[in-house]
Design a protein around this motif. Structure first.
Motif, short mmCIF file in Angstrom:
data_model
loop_
_atom_site.label_atom_id
_atom_site.label_comp_id
_atom_site.label_asym_id
_atom_site.label_seq_id
_atom_site.Cartn_x
_atom_site.Cartn_y
_atom_site.Cartn_z
N ARG A 1 0.84 -1.21 0.10
CA ARG A 1 0.05 0.00 0.00
C ARG A 1 0.99 1.31 0.10
O ARG A 1 0.52 2.09 -0.81
N ARG A 2 1.77 1.41 0.95
CA ARG A 2 2.59 2.57 1.11
C ARG A 2 3.58 2.87 0.05
O ARG A 2 3.52 3.88 -0.69
N LYS A 3 3.93 1.94 -0.71
CA LYS A 3 4.76 2.04 -1.96
C LYS A 3 3.95 2.19 -3.24
O LYS A 3 4.57 2.26 -4.49
N LYS A 4 2.59 2.07 -3.03
CA LYS A 4 1.63 2.10 -4.25
C LYS A 4 2.04 1.11 -5.34
O LYS A 4 2.02 1.14 -6.34
N LEU A 5 2.37 -0.32 -5.04
CA LEU A 5 2.73 -1.47 -5.80
C LEU A 5 1.57 -2.06 -6.10
O LEU A 5 0.37 -2.12 -6.00
N ASP A 6 1.70 -2.80 -7.42
CA ASP A 6 0.67 -3.44 -8.06
C ASP A 6 0.65 -4.83 -7.36
O ASP A 6 -0.61 -5.62 -7.10
N LEU A 7 1.71 -5.54 -7.03
CA LEU A 7 2.16 -6.78 -6.47
C LEU A 7 3.18 -6.67 -5.59
O LEU A 7 4.31 -6.12 -5.75
N ILE A 8 3.28 -7.41 -4.40
CA ILE A 8 4.48 -7.62 -3.76
C ILE A 8 4.84 -9.04 -3.42
O ILE A 8 3.84 -9.84 -3.26
N VAL A 9 6.23 -9.53 -3.38
CA VAL A 9 6.36 -10.66 -3.23
C VAL A 9 7.02 -10.79 -1.75
O VAL A 9 7.98 -10.32 -1.56
N ALA A 10 6.31 -11.60 -0.85
CA ALA A 10 6.61 -11.56 0.66
C ALA A 10 7.89 -12.73 0.72
O ALA A 10 7.40 -13.76 0.54
N ASN A 11 8.84 -12.19 1.37
CA ASN A 11 9.95 -13.28 1.69
C ASN A 11 10.49 -13.27 2.94
O ASN A 11 10.99 -12.49 3.50
N ASP A 12 10.19 -14.57 3.67
CA ASP A 12 10.70 -14.72 4.87
C ASP A 12 12.23 -14.68 4.92
O ASP A 12 12.71 -15.69 4.53
N VAL A 13 12.99 -13.93 5.46
CA VAL A 13 14.53 -14.04 5.39
C VAL A 13 15.16 -14.30 6.72
O VAL A 13 16.31 -14.25 6.93
N SER A 14 14.28 -14.79 7.77
CA SER A 14 14.74 -15.20 8.99
C SER A 14 14.99 -16.80 8.75
O SER A 14 15.85 -17.22 9.71
N ASP A 15 14.91 -17.48 7.85
CA ASP A 15 15.04 -18.92 7.71
C ASP A 15 16.31 -19.07 6.78
O ASP A 15 16.34 -18.61 5.48
N ASP A 16 17.56 -19.52 7.16
CA ASP A 16 18.53 -19.57 6.48
C ASP A 16 18.57 -20.40 5.20
O ASP A 16 19.35 -20.32 4.18
N GLU A 17 17.60 -21.27 5.17
CA GLU A 17 17.23 -22.02 4.07
C GLU A 17 16.76 -21.54 2.86
O GLU A 17 16.83 -22.16 1.77
N ILE A 18 16.34 -20.43 2.89
CA ILE A 18 15.39 -19.62 2.10
C ILE A 18 15.98 -18.13 2.04
O ILE A 18 16.66 -17.81 2.89
N GLY A 19 15.56 -17.49 1.15
CA GLY A 19 15.86 -16.21 1.00
C GLY A 19 17.12 -15.54 0.38
O GLY A 19 17.62 -16.15 -0.65
N PHE A 20 18.04 -14.99 1.27
CA PHE A 20 19.35 -14.49 1.08
C PHE A 20 20.25 -15.60 0.56
O PHE A 20 20.43 -16.32 1.34
N SER A 21 20.93 -15.44 -0.46
CA SER A 21 22.11 -16.25 -0.97
C SER A 21 21.40 -17.85 -1.17
O SER A 21 22.50 -18.38 -1.93
N SER A 22 20.50 -18.43 -0.51
CA SER A 22 20.39 -19.82 -0.78
C SER A 22 19.91 -19.95 -2.16
O SER A 22 19.22 -19.13 -2.96
N ASP A 23 19.83 -21.23 -2.89
CA ASP A 23 19.31 -21.71 -4.07
C ASP A 23 17.58 -21.94 -4.06
O ASP A 23 17.09 -21.63 -5.01
N ASN A 24 17.15 -21.91 -2.68
CA ASN A 24 15.84 -22.09 -2.71
C ASN A 24 15.10 -20.91 -2.42
O ASN A 24 15.66 -19.98 -1.64
N ASN A 25 13.62 -20.70 -2.31
CA ASN A 25 12.93 -19.65 -1.53
C ASN A 25 11.46 -20.22 -1.43
O ASN A 25 11.31 -21.53 -1.83
N GLU A 26 10.81 -19.37 -0.41
CA GLU A 26 9.41 -19.58 -0.41
C GLU A 26 8.99 -18.50 -0.08
O GLU A 26 9.24 -17.69 0.63
#
Ligand code: PMT
Length: 409
Positions: free
Chosen positions: A343-368
């Motif tokens: 809402r704040r950035k007036k986007l059409d879509l946003i992809v929510a990424n949990d980066v607290s989990d080492d197995e996904i997000g930053f640097s890893s080959d996988n994501n969720e």
């Protein structure tokens, strides 16, 4: 004809009077966004010069199979693999006979034999030669091998005869080549993606940054190309090779990324902000390396930080804005904070990424992730970034299309 955008067309020109029409054909294919490379037989060079076709295609013309210099550039097997489609136009009775019989006596026939790309011919010859049983048998053999045959047309021929054997006009051939490719989700669309981290200099040897590897953004860029888009990827410093067919712009800082995004914005249909942009930068970049006081173990150093421009918001604020997709990297209340950024950035879509989990997000080959819109929420379970990128691109393309109509032909 947007279907030719970003496609690689290998045009084989053999030695017939219709070779002069190849010049116009190259012009038309290039105008539709195709990358055209030309292979000429010895006979073709008697009718039109390689220099003309080189100037029109913007690429060196390939002439010989056994040319060590040419092989050192793009070798014949590489060229056969490079092509998305091969069109032999004009295709003489001789080249058709060689292709039908699997001969590989020169560069063009070798490429036709080696390629796994769709192959097409545009026969062009005297009507008697065309109607001869041998030529008809050879064309039939090629059809059985899934070679597409465009034409020929009927009419008055260069030799004065009247009958079938005239090469189709360049406009018709360009249409037929486009028909080889089906319309994909993002055919003819321009997509601009940011990826990787930014680096904010402190002094000549130190900087502030984050753990983004660029993997998610590079996978998105590849998926968008697979879906038929022309893609520009503005990337922070990452250790990844540039994916095929992508216009990559390298930057270091958030301000450079902001500038590069707006420099490349013209004609953009979809913007995806996947970069982990540093929110702050040092207020001042020290000219010389900051020296520590060796005699003071309790010395502290304070660096004043100032805010960087918000790139995705600046795109969403444009008067003529593209469809804007952001990412939200969060460690808690992931969906709540993502919805707030949407809402704040007036986007059409946003992809929510949990980066607290080492197995996904930053640097890893996988994501969720979960893709969020105003009235829309689609969770995507754990998978490789390659697989998720394809899914994200599909959702983005569908939402974009429902707002802007179907893709371009
Ligand atoms: O690169 P990888 O190792 O593959 O990791 C992928 C990723 C975790 C970096 C990626 O999936 C991701 O979540 N990217 C967004 C990271 C981020 O900075 O999120 P944010 O919540 O801080 O920012 C929200 C949005 O604003 C993002 O679209 C971001 O690009 C954008 N932004 C943020 C700050 C800023 N100054 N300008 C921006 O455009």
């Amino acid at each position: 004809m947007q279907r030719l955008n970003n496609k690689r067309v290998l045009l084989g020109v053999s030695g017939g009077i219709a070779a002069y029409k190849s010049a116009e054909l190259i012009r038309l294919l290039s105008k539709q966004g195709a990358d055209v490379r030309v292979v000429m037989t010895k006979g073709a060079c008697e009718f039109i010069t390689p220099l003309t076709l080189q100037a029109l295609s913007g690429n060196p013309v390939h002439l010989d199979l056994l040319d060590a210099k040419a092989e050192a550039g793009m070798g014949h097997i590489e060229l056969a693999r490079w092509a998305d489609v091969i069109l032999v136009a004009p295709a003489t009775a001789n080249i058709i006979a060689q292709m039908a019989n699997g001969q590989a006596g020169d560069l063009l026939t070798t490429l036709c034999l080696a390629t796994s790309a769709p192959t097409c011919i545009a026969p062009a010859m005297n009507q008697g030669m065309y109607l001869d049983e041998a030529t008809q048998t050879n064309i039939e053999l090629l059809r059985e091998k899934d070679v597409r045959v465009f034409g020929p047309a009927d009419g008055t021929q260069a030799c004065g005869d009247v009958g079938p054997g005239r090469m189709l006009e360049p406009e018709q051939l360009a249409e037929h080549v486009a028909d080889v490719f089906s319309r994909e989700l993002l055919t003819g669309r321009k997509v601009l993606i940011t990826g990787g981290p930014t680096q904010e200099a402190i002094d000549p040897v130190r900087y502030i940054s984050n753990h983004s590897s660029g993997k998610m953004a590079f996978a998105l860029a590849t998926a968008a190309v697979e879906a038929g888009a022309s893609v520009t990827l503005v990337s922070g410093p990452v250790n990844l090779p540039t994916p095929d067919r992508i216009n990559r712009v390298d930057i270091l800082s958030a301000r450079e990324m902001h500038q590069a995004v707006h420099d490349n914005m013209k004609g953009t249909d979809i913007f995806i902000g996947c970069a982990a942009v540093c929110d702050y930068r040092p207020a001042e970049i020290m000219k010389d390396k900051i020296k520590k006081n060796p005699d003071d173990p309790s010395e502290t150093l304070e660096i004043k930080l100032v805010k960087n421009p918000d790139i995705v918001s600046s795109v969403a604020d444009l008067k003529e804005r593209p469809f804007v997709v952001g990412f939200a990297a969060e460690t808690q209340n992931v969906l709540g904070y993502a919805a707030d950024k949407l809402r704040r950035k007036k986007l059409d879509l946003i992809v929510a990424n949990d980066v607290s989990d080492d197995e996904i997000g930053f640097s890893s080959d996988n994501n969720e992730i979960t893709v969020l819109g105003d009235d829309f929420e689609e969770p995507m379970s754990r998978a490789s970034k390659t697989v998720l990128a394809r899914k994200i691109v599909k959702v983005v393309a569908q939402r974009f299309e429902s707002e802007n109509g179907t893709g371009k032909e």
